[in-house]
Design an enzyme around this catalytic site. Structure first.
Site, PDB file in Angstrom:
ATOM      1  N   SER A   1      15.032  51.117-102.945  1.00  0.00           N
ATOM      2  CA  SER A   1      16.481  51.306-102.773  1.00  0.00           C
ATOM      3  C   SER A   1      17.354  50.435-103.682  1.00  0.00           C
ATOM      4  O   SER A   1      18.586  50.566-103.637  1.00  0.00           O
ATOM      5  CB  SER A   1      16.924  51.046-101.317  1.00  0.00           C
ATOM      6  OG  SER A   1      16.752  52.213-100.545  1.00  0.00           O
TER       7      SER A   1
ATOM      8  N   VAL B   1      11.361  54.833-110.463  1.00  0.00           N
ATOM      9  CA  VAL B   1       9.921  54.656-110.226  1.00  0.00           C
ATOM     10  C   VAL B   1       9.289  55.970-109.759  1.00  0.00           C
ATOM     11  O   VAL B   1       8.124  56.268-110.056  1.00  0.00           O
ATOM     12  CB  VAL B   1       9.681  53.515-109.209  1.00  0.00           C
ATOM     13  CG1 VAL B   1      10.125  53.883-107.798  1.00  0.00           C
ATOM     14  CG2 VAL B   1       8.234  53.076-109.217  1.00  0.00           C
ATOM     15  N   ASP B   2      10.068  56.811-109.089  1.00  0.00           N
ATOM     16  CA  ASP B   2       9.589  58.137-108.644  1.00  0.00           C
ATOM     17  C   ASP B   2       9.148  58.955-109.859  1.00  0.00           C
ATOM     18  O   ASP B   2       8.050  59.531-109.905  1.00  0.00           O
ATOM     19  CB  ASP B   2      10.746  58.831-107.900  1.00  0.00           C
ATOM     20  CG  ASP B   2      10.313  60.054-107.114  1.00  0.00           C
ATOM     21  OD1 ASP B   2      11.199  60.742-106.583  1.00  0.00           O
ATOM     22  OD2 ASP B   2       9.105  60.318-107.037  1.00  0.00           O
TER      23      ASP B   2
HETATM   24  N1  APR Z   1       7.326  50.250-111.848  1.00  0.00           N
HETATM   25  C1  APR Z   1       7.876  49.412-110.926  1.00  0.00           C
HETATM   26  N2  APR Z   1       9.187  49.428-110.580  1.00  0.00           N
HETATM   27  C2  APR Z   1       9.968  50.349-111.212  1.00  0.00           C
HETATM   28  C3  APR Z   1       9.470  51.266-112.175  1.00  0.00           C
HETATM   29  C4  APR Z   1       8.089  51.184-112.483  1.00  0.00           C
HETATM   30  N3  APR Z   1       7.526  52.007-113.374  1.00  0.00           N
HETATM   31  N4  APR Z   1      10.514  52.046-112.597  1.00  0.00           N
HETATM   32  C5  APR Z   1      11.606  51.623-111.945  1.00  0.00           C
HETATM   33  N5  APR Z   1      11.297  50.594-111.117  1.00  0.00           N
HETATM   34  C6  APR Z   1      12.151  49.828-110.213  1.00  0.00           C
HETATM   35  C7  APR Z   1      13.621  49.816-110.510  1.00  0.00           C
HETATM   36  O1  APR Z   1      13.916  48.899-111.553  1.00  0.00           O
HETATM   37  C8  APR Z   1      14.151  49.326-109.164  1.00  0.00           C
HETATM   38  O2  APR Z   1      14.006  47.912-109.087  1.00  0.00           O
HETATM   39  O3  APR Z   1      12.069  50.411-108.924  1.00  0.00           O
HETATM   40  C9  APR Z   1      13.182  49.950-108.152  1.00  0.00           C
HETATM   41  C10 APR Z   1      13.740  51.129-107.371  1.00  0.00           C
HETATM   42  O4  APR Z   1      14.640  51.847-108.188  1.00  0.00           O
HETATM   43  P1  APR Z   1      14.674  53.470-108.165  1.00  0.00           P
HETATM   44  O5  APR Z   1      13.451  53.983-108.778  1.00  0.00           O
HETATM   45  O6  APR Z   1      16.002  53.869-108.732  1.00  0.00           O
HETATM   46  O7  APR Z   1      14.609  53.839-106.605  1.00  0.00           O
HETATM   47  P2  APR Z   1      15.736  53.822-105.481  1.00  0.00           P
HETATM   48  O8  APR Z   1      16.823  52.850-105.772  1.00  0.00           O
HETATM   49  O9  APR Z   1      14.967  53.702-104.198  1.00  0.00           O
HETATM   50  O10 APR Z   1      16.369  55.287-105.595  1.00  0.00           O
HETATM   51  C11 APR Z   1      15.562  56.387-105.226  1.00  0.00           C
HETATM   52  O11 APR Z   1      16.017  57.484-107.292  1.00  0.00           O
HETATM   53  O12 APR Z   1      14.463  58.147-108.810  1.00  0.00           O
HETATM   54  C12 APR Z   1      15.226  58.583-107.769  1.00  0.00           C
HETATM   55  O13 APR Z   1      13.931  60.336-106.782  1.00  0.00           O
HETATM   56  C13 APR Z   1      14.396  59.008-106.594  1.00  0.00           C
HETATM   57  O14 APR Z   1      16.263  59.962-105.489  1.00  0.00           O
HETATM   58  C14 APR Z   1      15.387  58.862-105.497  1.00  0.00           C
HETATM   59  C15 APR Z   1      16.148  57.611-105.881  1.00  0.00           C
END
Ligand code: APR
Length: 177
Positions: free
Chosen positions: A121, A31-32
């Site tokens: 997370s 999502v980042d």
């Molecule tokens: N909209 C909503 N939710 C999303 C989107 C989106 N566009 N893209 C991904 N997600 C969801 C994923 O499916 C998951 O359920 O966001 C949730 C969090 O997943 P991650 O993005 O992998 O975040 P996280 O597990 O907190 O890990 C953070 O990942 O991307 C890197 O820079 C970030 O190092 C950090 C780590």
């Protein structure tokens, strides 16, 4: 009030969307990555200006930082860093709870009435979605007792995550987390 939505958080027309960032706060995957792509380069530049609290760390785990949303429909992006899940015995629950608490406090301080959270997370950082959802709903529910005028959306990317949240909201299964 709390609600569950399913879809891409970058499309939501809310006052603030929350980003599941990392401590460097200069973008990443998941999502980042989606938020940075949708917001445009100005978001990267704004993150770069956020002071480092120690080398390579702009936002320590559990804390939150706010920037404008730039090209996003959302006015603000609240960046928070969730815990990397190991085994649930290393303070993960408290750190994740702090992400919600600090993001909500920052949203309220900036006059946001509507906020959308991703499932922090539960992607790259490996937190089991059921456990994470109970913490998320418990923290948001506690916050709303003193901020009844705000609307908090849990934005789920997958069907499964949406079902987890909907079940929680229906059964009150987060109580006594
Ligand atoms: N909209 C909503 N939710 C999303 C989107 C989106 N566009 N893209 C991904 N997600 C969801 C994923 O499916 C998951 O359920 O966001 C949730 C969090 O997943 P991650 O993005 O992998 O975040 P996280 O597990 O907190 O890990 C953070 O990942 O991307 C890197 O820079 C970030 O190092 C950090 C780590």
């Amino acid at each position: 009030m709390m609600k569950v939505v399913q879809g891409d958080i970058t499309t939501l027309e809310v006052d603030a969307i929350v980003n599941a960032a990392n401590q460097v706060m200069l973008g990443g995957g998941g999502v980042d990555g989606a938020i940075h792509r949708a917001a445009g380069k100005e978001l990267f530049d704004a993150c770069l200006k956020v002071p480092e609290v120690r080398p390579g760390v702009r936002c320590p785990t559990g804390e939150a930082r706010i920037t404008p949303g730039f090209k996003l429909p959302a006015k603000f992006v609240i960046h928070t860093v969730g815990p990397v899940y190991r085994d649930g015995q290393h303070g993960e629950q408290e750190k994740l709870a702090n992400c919600y608490r600090n993001s909500l406090a920052l949203a309220a301080e900036n006059g946001c009435r509507s906020v959308a959270f991703p499932c922090i997370s539960t992607g790259v950082y490996g937190y089991p979605v059921e456990d994470a959802a109970r913490i998320a709903v418990s923290e948001v529910s506690a916050f709303l007792t003193s901020h009844a005028d705000m609307t908090i959306a849990f934005c789920c990317f997958s069907d499964y995550d949406r079902q987890v949240y909907e079940k929680l909201l229906k059964t009150g299964g987060w109580i006594n987390v």
